[in-house]
Each structure stands twice: as C-alpha cells, then as structure tokens.
Motif scaffolding. Structure first.
Motif, PDB file in Angstrom:
ATOM      1  N   TRP A  55      60.552  45.933  52.097  1.00  0.00           N
ATOM      2  CA  TRP A  55      59.084  45.837  52.120  1.00  0.00           C
ATOM      3  C   TRP A  55      58.724  44.478  51.527  1.00  0.00           C
ATOM      4  CZ3 TRP A  55      56.214  50.814  50.139  1.00  0.00           C
ATOM      5  CH2 TRP A  55      57.035  51.938  50.181  1.00  0.00           C
ATOM      6  N   VAL A  56      57.973  43.679  52.248  1.00  0.00           N
ATOM      7  CA  VAL A  56      57.595  42.364  51.703  1.00  0.00           C
ATOM      8  C   VAL A  56      56.098  42.071  51.883  1.00  0.00           C
ATOM      9  CG1 VAL A  56      59.792  41.152  51.623  1.00  0.00           C
ATOM     10  CG2 VAL A  56      58.644  41.391  53.799  1.00  0.00           C
ATOM     11  N   PRO A  57      55.244  42.936  51.320  1.00  0.00           N
ATOM     12  CA  PRO A  57      53.805  42.666  51.376  1.00  0.00           C
ATOM     13  C   PRO A  57      53.452  41.472  50.493  1.00  0.00           C
ATOM     14  CG  PRO A  57      54.259  44.484  49.884  1.00  0.00           C
ATOM     15  CD  PRO A  57      55.570  44.119  50.526  1.00  0.00           C
ATOM     16  N   ARG A  58      52.373  40.804  50.833  1.00  0.00           N
ATOM     17  CA  ARG A  58      51.894  39.719  49.976  1.00  0.00           C
ATOM     18  C   ARG A  58      51.157  40.268  48.758  1.00  0.00           C
ATOM     19  NH1 ARG A  58      49.943  34.328  53.047  1.00  0.00           N
ATOM     20  NH2 ARG A  58      51.883  33.970  54.199  1.00  0.00           N
ATOM     21  N   PRO A  59      51.249  39.551  47.627  1.00  0.00           N
ATOM     22  CA  PRO A  59      50.448  39.949  46.467  1.00  0.00           C
ATOM     23  C   PRO A  59      48.979  39.662  46.743  1.00  0.00           C
ATOM     24  CG  PRO A  59      51.440  37.808  46.077  1.00  0.00           C
ATOM     25  CD  PRO A  59      51.968  38.293  47.406  1.00  0.00           C
ATOM     26  N   ARG A  60      48.122  40.128  45.880  1.00  0.00           N
ATOM     27  CA  ARG A  60      46.677  39.946  46.040  1.00  0.00           C
ATOM     28  C   ARG A  60      46.165  39.000  44.955  1.00  0.00           C
ATOM     29  NH1 ARG A  60      46.252  42.969  50.949  1.00  0.00           N
ATOM     30  NH2 ARG A  60      48.463  42.510  51.125  1.00  0.00           N
ATOM     31  N   GLU A  61      44.990  38.414  45.183  1.00  0.00           N
ATOM     32  CA  GLU A  61      44.434  37.478  44.201  1.00  0.00           C
ATOM     33  C   GLU A  61      44.303  38.128  42.819  1.00  0.00           C
ATOM     34  OE1 GLU A  61      41.434  36.875  47.044  1.00  0.00           O
ATOM     35  OE2 GLU A  61      41.859  34.728  47.271  1.00  0.00           O
ATOM     36  N   SER A  62      43.957  39.422  42.797  1.00  0.00           N
ATOM     37  CA  SER A  62      43.751  40.099  41.506  1.00  0.00           C
ATOM     38  C   SER A  62      45.038  40.186  40.691  1.00  0.00           C
ATOM     39  CB  SER A  62      43.196  41.513  41.743  1.00  0.00           C
ATOM     40  OG  SER A  62      44.106  42.278  42.520  1.00  0.00           O
ATOM     41  N   ASP A  63      46.193  40.172  41.363  1.00  0.00           N
ATOM     42  CA  ASP A  63      47.462  40.316  40.644  1.00  0.00           C
ATOM     43  C   ASP A  63      47.699  39.182  39.650  1.00  0.00           C
ATOM     44  OD1 ASP A  63      48.470  42.702  41.752  1.00  0.00           O
ATOM     45  OD2 ASP A  63      49.000  41.642  43.594  1.00  0.00           O
ATOM     46  N   SER A 103      49.820  44.788  27.210  1.00  0.00           N
ATOM     47  CA  SER A 103      49.819  43.363  26.871  1.00  0.00           C
ATOM     48  C   SER A 103      49.454  42.553  28.110  1.00  0.00           C
ATOM     49  CB  SER A 103      51.191  42.964  26.322  1.00  0.00           C
ATOM     50  OG  SER A 103      52.223  43.383  27.211  1.00  0.00           O
ATOM     51  N   LEU A 104      48.267  42.794  28.626  1.00  0.00           N
ATOM     52  CA  LEU A 104      47.823  42.112  29.848  1.00  0.00           C
ATOM     53  C   LEU A 104      47.628  40.624  29.596  1.00  0.00           C
ATOM     54  CD1 LEU A 104      45.088  44.256  31.653  1.00  0.00           C
ATOM     55  CD2 LEU A 104      47.544  44.103  32.095  1.00  0.00           C
ATOM     56  N   VAL A 105      48.093  39.815  30.523  1.00  0.00           N
ATOM     57  CA  VAL A 105      47.798  38.375  30.517  1.00  0.00           C
ATOM     58  C   VAL A 105      47.616  37.941  31.971  1.00  0.00           C
ATOM     59  CG1 VAL A 105      48.977  37.666  28.391  1.00  0.00           C
ATOM     60  CG2 VAL A 105      50.303  37.909  30.497  1.00  0.00           C
ATOM     61  N   ASP A 106      46.966  36.801  32.152  1.00  0.00           N
ATOM     62  CA  ASP A 106      46.886  36.191  33.478  1.00  0.00           C
ATOM     63  C   ASP A 106      48.167  35.422  33.753  1.00  0.00           C
ATOM     64  OD1 ASP A 106      44.343  37.143  33.646  1.00  0.00           O
ATOM     65  OD2 ASP A 106      43.354  35.182  33.610  1.00  0.00           O
ATOM     66  N   TRP A 107      48.409  35.186  35.029  1.00  0.00           N
ATOM     67  CA  TRP A 107      49.491  34.288  35.408  1.00  0.00           C
ATOM     68  C   TRP A 107      49.022  32.841  35.208  1.00  0.00           C
ATOM     69  CZ3 TRP A 107      53.534  35.711  39.515  1.00  0.00           C
ATOM     70  CH2 TRP A 107      53.817  37.078  39.484  1.00  0.00           C
ATOM     71  N   PRO A 108      49.959  31.902  35.049  1.00  0.00           N
ATOM     72  CA  PRO A 108      49.544  30.506  34.864  1.00  0.00           C
ATOM     73  C   PRO A 108      49.218  29.808  36.194  1.00  0.00           C
ATOM     74  CG  PRO A 108      51.910  30.694  34.619  1.00  0.00           C
ATOM     75  CD  PRO A 108      51.394  32.096  34.828  1.00  0.00           C
ATOM     76  N   PHE A 109      49.247  30.521  37.283  1.00  0.00           N
ATOM     77  CA  PHE A 109      48.809  29.959  38.567  1.00  0.00           C
ATOM     78  C   PHE A 109      48.172  31.084  39.361  1.00  0.00           C
ATOM     79  CE2 PHE A 109      53.312  31.046  38.948  1.00  0.00           C
ATOM     80  CZ  PHE A 109      53.349  31.827  40.097  1.00  0.00           C
ATOM     81  N   ARG A 110      47.690  30.745  40.570  1.00  0.00           N
ATOM     82  CA  ARG A 110      46.929  31.712  41.354  1.00  0.00           C
ATOM     83  C   ARG A 110      47.555  31.890  42.740  1.00  0.00           C
ATOM     84  NH1 ARG A 110      45.530  32.998  37.170  1.00  0.00           N
ATOM     85  NH2 ARG A 110      43.476  32.938  36.213  1.00  0.00           N
ATOM     86  N   TYR A 111      47.029  32.856  43.459  1.00  0.00           N
ATOM     87  CA  TYR A 111      47.513  33.132  44.817  1.00  0.00           C
ATOM     88  C   TYR A 111      47.561  31.865  45.664  1.00  0.00           C
ATOM     89  CZ  TYR A 111      47.686  34.984  49.571  1.00  0.00           C
ATOM     90  OH  TYR A 111      48.045  35.227  50.866  1.00  0.00           O
ATOM     91  N   ASP A 112      46.518  31.027  45.550  1.00  0.00           N
ATOM     92  CA  ASP A 112      46.461  29.814  46.387  1.00  0.00           C
ATOM     93  C   ASP A 112      47.639  28.879  46.142  1.00  0.00           C
ATOM     94  OD1 ASP A 112      44.159  30.777  47.446  1.00  0.00           O
ATOM     95  OD2 ASP A 112      42.813  29.490  46.281  1.00  0.00           O
ATOM     96  N   HIS A 113      48.142  28.852  44.905  1.00  0.00           N
ATOM     97  CA  HIS A 113      49.319  28.007  44.619  1.00  0.00           C
ATOM     98  C   HIS A 113      50.551  28.521  45.364  1.00  0.00           C
ATOM     99  CE1 HIS A 113      46.871  27.197  40.917  1.00  0.00           C
ATOM    100  NE2 HIS A 113      47.286  25.964  41.154  1.00  0.00           N
ATOM    101  N   LEU A 114      50.586  29.837  45.574  1.00  0.00           N
ATOM    102  CA  LEU A 114      51.779  30.463  46.127  1.00  0.00           C
ATOM    103  C   LEU A 114      51.722  30.558  47.654  1.00  0.00           C
ATOM    104  CD1 LEU A 114      54.239  31.558  44.623  1.00  0.00           C
ATOM    105  CD2 LEU A 114      53.237  33.845  44.766  1.00  0.00           C
ATOM    106  N   GLU A 115      50.525  30.538  48.228  1.00  0.00           N
ATOM    107  CA  GLU A 115      50.373  30.846  49.655  1.00  0.00           C
ATOM    108  C   GLU A 115      51.293  30.010  50.544  1.00  0.00           C
ATOM    109  OE1 GLU A 115      49.356  31.519  53.653  1.00  0.00           O
ATOM    110  OE2 GLU A 115      49.281  29.551  52.675  1.00  0.00           O
TER     111      GLU A 115
END
Lengths: 245, 556
Positions: free
Chosen positions: B104-112, B126-138
């Motif tokens: 299964w290889v679905p794409r992650p979502r912006e909220s992730d 221990s929630l934190v944001d990622w240091p980059f966003r979906y757009d960096h990965l697309e």
C-alpha cells in the motif's frame, strides 16, 4: 557457512502414502493419526486422516530436512549455518512437546476409559481431547451475529506452543499446506474448502497458475468511482488494460 | 579494538538495504558517488527463491527474522520485565520489507506534517510538527511513484493533495470482494478508490508482471509485478558501477573519530570476521527499531549514551501503526462467493475518515481499505474453531465467503513509548536486543473503536451476514511500520536529526528511514519514507558532500 541464498536442494517431495515413521514410534504414529482424525474429521468429504496429516507431522518433527521446500517444490532446502542451529533447537523442543503430550493423551484415556486413545470410539476420543485441551469442544460458527475480538498477532509460528495448540496447528497445516510436505494428499484439503490452488509450486513461479478468473470481469472505473467525473486534471479510464483481461 | 580488515574507504556506506537503503543506494550511486551497502541478511533472488508456498513464507519464517536468532522483547511499562515477543519483525534481507509487503503506498496528507499546529498539546502525547511540509515532498513522491513503480488512478481520491503527475500503471481490476466494497461505499456516499499499490500491471521500465497467483501479502513475488528495491533500485545502483552490495554483513557499531564525526562502521561477515568500512558519510536505514538499537549500541567516550544522542531522545517517541480490521461473512447457500483469498491483498479503500472530526472523540484518522482474508492455513478469521467438526464446517462454509476491511491506526507519539537495549536478552551475536516499551494512548483506542465500527457498517451495507470487529487493546506490532526513534526537528535539544535527517551531533551521520518521522501519519509510511530518503540523498550529494549547507526555514 552458506548464505540462505545458496542453500542446496536435497531429497524429493514427501510420499504421502508412506507408512514408515522417521520420528514417531508406531504407537505414536497411530495416536497422532487418530487425533488428527478428530481435529479435522472425515464426513462426506475427506478429513486429516485421508489427507495424511500424520506423514506431514512426522517429517516435520524428524529433523531439519523437511522444513522448507525448494521454491519449485522439487525437494527441500538444506538449511545451513546459524539457521541450522536455531531450527535444530526448535525441532528438538517440539519433539519433546509431542512425546510428552502424547503420553498425557494416553494417560487421560487410560484413567477415564481404561483403554489407550487409539482404541476408543469417536465420542470418547473427543471427550479425552476436551480434557487434554482444558476447554469445551469448539461450537459451530453461526451467521447473524457480531463477535468482537481484540487485536492479535497474525503470523502464526509454533514457537513455544504447548502440545494441544501445536498439534491443532500442525494438523491444519498438514491438511492445507502444499503437498510437497507430505500432507494435503492430491490437494484433498484444498478441494474440501474450494481453494483452486496451484497444481505444484513451480506453476506459481512462471505464470502458469492464475487466479485472474476470481477478479471482477464486469466493471467500469467511472461507475465504481463517481468522483472521477468531477475532475478534469487526469483522464478517466474505463477498465484496467493488461494482464488481467 | 580496530578490526584488521579495512577495505578501501568510500564516499558513502549504507547500513540496511530495504526500501530506504535501496533508494539511497540508487540516488547516490547515480550521482557518481562511490557507495557500499551492507545488509545483514541474504540476497534472495525473486525468480529463483520465491513461490506460492504458504507454509514456508507465512508460518515457517523463511523470509522473516528467526526470533530464536534475533529476538525482540516487549513490555507495557517501566516497571515490567520485558518478555520476548516478535514485535514488528520486518524481514531482514536485501530489499527488506519490500520483499513481502502488500505494497500500500498512499500519499500522506498536508495535515500529517503539522499535527501540533492543528491540535496543540494533547495530554500524554508528544505532538510536534515536521520540519518541512507536503509541498517539499511532492516532487519526490512523484519520483518514487514513477521510478519504483506504483499503480493507481489519479483523481480517484478526492481528498488527495496536489499531485504533479498521474501514475505510471493502472491498478489491478477490482476483486469480487473489492467490488462489494465499492458498491457499499457508493451507497453510503463514501469516496472509494484503488489504494495506490507498489506494483505494476504493465511493462513499465521493462517489467514483466506475470504473477496472477494471489500469493501476495507475506510472499515474495517471482515476477516483476511487485515493486521491490531488490529488483528495481538496487540493480539500478549496481548498474552504475559505483555501488557495491555486501550481504550477510551485520553492522554492530558506528565508529566515531576524534573530531566527533563518524569514520565508518564495523561489521561482522558470514564467517565471523570483523571488518571496518570507512566512509565520508554513514547512512542508517535499518528501520526505526534497528537503527535506534545500532545508535544506542555505538557508545564512545564522546557519546556514552549512544551516538548522536546528546538529546537523550534516541529510541523515544516510537510509533508503530497497529493494523485493525473487521471481517464480514456471507451466506454460502444464498450469496455468490467473494473469494476473500484472491487478489493482490488490497482492492479499494478510502481516505474519507482521515481528517480530524472531533465529534468522533479523537484527533486524526486512518486510511481504510478492503483486503484479502488470505490462504487456507492462515485464513484471517478471529474465533476460527480450533478443532473438530466446527473447524471443518466453518472452513468449508466461509473460505470463499469472507472479506475484510482494515485500517492503519494513526497512533500518537508518546515520549515514554520507546526502543532501548534489553538488559538481559541477547541475539545470536551476543548483542543486546531491542526492547520495546509501549502503551497505547487513549486517542489510539478511541480511533480504533470508531474506525473498526465504521468498517462493520460498510460490511453490513455490502451484505455481510456476520461480522467480527477487531479492536485495539495494546499494540502487538503486527505491521512493519516503525517511526519516531530519532525524530527530525530544528532544535538539537528536542530532536535527534535536522530537516535533512542529518544528526545534529554528528554531521556526517544520516538516518534515512522512518526513525526521523516526528509523528506517524495515518497512511502506510513506505512511500513517504522513500520520498524523504530520496530528498535527503539529494541533499547529501548536492550539498553536504560538496561542502555546502542549506537550511529550511521553520514552516508556518
């Protein structure tokens, strides 16, 4: 030591009609065969006795020569190196579990009926197995219900299993595993449940065996996925062209 | 003690050649760098070693780690003694988990990438944001989909964020049970679509996808259908002439030099010889459990608590994605067979329940997908009678009349959920094994309950006449998904790796598997991991090894 990638193929597929034990004594063989016949009984379809589950289990417990069939099912892999050590230890543990478990079966049988297990009728054999298992005989699975469960580990190995769950698992394996291992004679187990499995393992390596007919033939992606009609970025396919048509 | 055998130093040494090590090997060797890849397991060949043998592949651990040789231990709290348990035992061989996976290889979502921004502090997590966003990965998601081979229908998932290209291959046709799923979802207004699948059904990049056996999840694929780094990226890396693969090579230590940089790794070969491979860059891609274990085992005077662990966070905040599901049975006397055992494991899924809806009583959500009930020995059937006429009757009645709808639980990170070194249990090399300490968060349990109940609703709409919902009690590690044990971030006191998965402490050490994921996401992680490994490998080739540096800004 040779890598798993280089293990040689030895021996030949197990003959399901063999009556020569490699591990069990004659009495143990007969007892396992009788227990197998209660785990998957014979009715209008064959059961574990006819499918030769006893041959399957005997070969498995005989050492490390019958653990992994070669990919094409022409024989068995000669396990080497650290894996040989761990499989020898695993089989040695299982041999002990079986030897002791079979003694318990006869002890319960003798103390209840003053006969060995193999001499009992089906009903008495089941009563002994209920005592050995420590649980009631499993009842039928019925439709029309919801039966919740909690998460469990799905990959079933026999490491550390006591005698009763081990023999239940092994009989099921002897009924349904590829016939190269000595059970599931003439795909008998598969036929009982309607599994159209491969004629042999080699047929699964080259495209000979196919389940394409078990897919849906009559479908249209646009109908299954209505949102496709609402987007214009990408083309909308009708069907998947290719190997499954 | 320094080993006597020291092959010539190289630019990059990669430890672990699964999905992510395979990606790094391809990208870096194609960039002209000299790369050595070390894999502790064998190099099995798909056309020679793989076939549809259920007993061998599912029950007897031919491809899975032998838990007598390489055990793991698990406990639920600090005060318990951990017990041996095969928790998240990912296959250890060339290609790693891409050998056995359903894919299964679905794409992650912006909220992730921004859970903390969206939800603030959640009790116990221990929630934190990622240091980059979906757009960096697309761009990298697209590269992996095309280079590795992913099938799907672009535009079919209405919740998917921007994609720059469609898929290189069409999906398989729906299975019979897949068709039931689509029909039920359409009645309920749910957007069902083919879950993107790491396989091709066409001749993309010269592949021959002849396998139509339905021996898929947990089996190796003898054909070119499945996307496996052992049959794609790794041969491509070898073809550059810049990549050398050494299998059966168990790395036991990352070595640190006087300047605080990694000098290379020490490994033990098949015959027990100790070898030191030096390199300008060390990349760890063993999976988040084994990468953390290797870092913790790599103790030195500079790093007494393990390499790159000045933050004390190596091994902590581990997340694992339990697979939960519900089974539906049909009536053999009335209903057509759905052949739950046929198909390449998945067929139809939805992301409609992925984004937070606080009325459900939890945050986040998970991917949902219909899937196989598997083969005769190991039919997925909780409550299958153990023996007797009931066993035979239920197998005969339900084997071809069962289907399953499952989900990948998006578990929340907790600092106390972690991987460390077991003080008692050793592997066959005499090295301490990974000990998992894990307790499910209340959010995990609530999410599992709501989503499994939703699966039951869909099954009932599909016409199922009996259902078996399987809820979360505690994590059993029943997926190979591992994340968080060396989380990425900008602050060296609060993270192990920076935004390029480069150690804050040891500048030439990169960890390019799921270890860096600050949160788990609710999708199967491999596509995201491979895209991220590619992105970071580009940084190594284009920046780090050219003596340059680039930093991302904290995303808003």
């Amino acid at each position: 030591m040779s890598s798993k990638a280089d293990w040689k193929t030895i021996l030949e597929p197990v003959n399901p009609d063999s009556n020569e034990p490699l591990f069990f004594t004659k009495h143990e063989w007969d007892t396992v065969e009788a227990i197998a016949a209660r785990i998957i009984p014979t009715d209008h379809d064959p059961g574990a006795k006819e499918a030769r589950a006893v041959v399957f289990i005997d070969r498995y417990l005989s050492g490390i020569s019958y653990i992994f069939a070669s990919a094409d099912g022409s024989g068995f892999l000669e396990i080497d190196g650290k894996h040989a050590h761990s499989w020898r230890a695993r089989i040695s543990d299982l041999q002990k579990v079986y030897r002791e478990g079979l003694l318990v079966v006869d002890e319960v049988s003798m103390s209840t009926y003053s006969k060995k297990f193999v001499a009992l009728d089906n009903e008495s054999q089941d009563a002994v197995l209920v005592k050995v298992s420590g649980q009631p005989k499993p009842g039928a699975v019925n439709l029309g219900t919801t039966e919740p469960a909690t998460t469990f580990f799905q990959f079933v190995s026999d490491d550390g299993l006591p005698f009763w769950p081990a023999i239940c698992l092994h009989v099921k394996q002897g009924f349904y595993a590829d016939p190269v291992y000595g059970g599931n004679k003439n795909h008998m187990g598969w036929k009982v449940i309607g599994f159209d499995g491969p004629e042999n393992l080699k047929d699964t390596m080259d495209g000979t065996y196919t389940t394409a007919d078990k897919f849906t033939g009559d479908y249209n992606w646009g109908e299954l996925i209505p949102v496709l009609a609402n987007q214009s970025d990408f083309p909308v396919p009708v069907k998947s062209e290719g190997m499954y048509n | 003690m320094t080993p006597k055998i020291k092959p010539a130093p190289v630019d990059v040494v990669i430890v672990g050649l699964g999905a992510n090590g395979g990606t790094a090997a391809k990208v870096l060797s194609e960039a002209g760098l000299k790369v050595v890849g070390l894999e502790r397991g064998p190099w099995l060949k798909n056309d020679k070693h793989y076939s549809g043998d259920e007993l061998k592949f599912v029950n007897r651990n031919y491809m899975w780690p032998d838990s007598k040789l390489t055990p793991r231990t698990v406990r639920r709290s600090e005060t318990e003694v951990a017990e041996p348990y095969p928790f998240s035992m990912t296959p250890q061989l060339v290609g790693g988990g891409t050998n056995h996976w359903a894919g299964w290889v679905p794409r992650p979502r912006e909220s992730d990438f921004m859970l903390r921004s969206l939800h603030g502090d959640i009790d116990g997590a221990s929630l934190v944001d990622w240091p980059f966003r979906y757009d960096h990965l697309e761009p990298y998601l697209t590269k992996v989909e095309w280079e590795f081979g992913v099938s799907g229908i672009a535009g079919a998932d209405k919740t998917e964020p921007f994609r720059s290209k469609p898929y290189p291959s069409m999906p398989l046709p729906p299975t019979r049970w897949g068709k039931k799923f689509y029909d039920a979802c359409n009645k309920m207004g749910i957007n069902a679509f083919p879950i993107p699948h790491a396989s091709v059904t066409n001749g993309h990049k010269g592949r021959n996808p002849f396998n139509r056996t339905s021996f898929w999840n947990q089996y190796g694929d003898p054909s070119g259908a499945r996307s496996n780094t052992a049959t794609t990226f790794i041969p491509e890396a070898i073809a550059t002439g810049n990549f050398e693969l050494r299998s059966e090579a168990f790395v036991r230590e990352v070595v640190v030099g006087k300047d605080g940089k990694a000098t290379g790794v020490i490994y033990v070969d098949e015959d027990g010889a100790e070898i030191q491979q030096d390199a300008k860059v060390v990349i760890l891609t063993l999976g988040a459990i084994e990468s953390a274990r290797l870092m913790l085992m790599s103790k030195s005077s500079k790093f007494p608590e393990g390499i790159a662990n000045s933050s004390g966070l190596v091994g902590k905040n581990a997340t694992f994605h339990e697979y939960l599901f519900a089974i539906g049975f049909f009536d053999k006397d009335i209903d057509d067979p759905v052949y739950g055992w046929a198909g390449n494991y998945i067929s139809g899924g939805t992301m409609d329940f992925y984004e937070t809806d606080e009325s459900r009583g939890y945050i986040g959500g998970s991917i949902t997908a219909a899937s196989q009930t598997c083969h005769p020995i190991n039919m997925v059937f909780p409550g299958r009678p153990l023996w007797g006429q009931a066993l035979k009757d239920s197998d005969r009645t339900f084997f071809s009349h069962a289907m399953k709808i499952g989900l990948i639980l998006h578990d929340l990170p907790q600092e106390s959920n972690r991987v460390d070194l077991d003080p008692n249990v050793k592997d066959y090399m005499g090295l301490p094994v990974a000990r998992i300490t894990h307790k499910a968060h209340a959010n995990d349990v609530a999410m599992g309950k709501w989503q499994v109940d939703k699966n039951v609703e869909i099954l009932e709409m599909a016409g199922a006449r009996k259902t078996i919902p399987v809820y979360l009690d505690q994590m059993t590690g029943n997926t190979c998904h591992q994340h968080g044990t060396a989380r990425m971030g900008f602050d060296p006191a609060k993270s192990v790796l920076n935004e390029w998965c480069q150690s804050h402490d040891v500048e030439n050490l990169f960890v390019l598997d799921g270890s860096g994921f600050p949160t788990a996401t609710g999708v199967n992680p491999t596509l995201t991991m491979m895209a991220n490994a590619w992105r970071c490998s580009d940084y190594i080739a284009d920046y780090y090894l050219k003596g340059r540096e680039m930093r991302l800004e904290q995303p808003k």
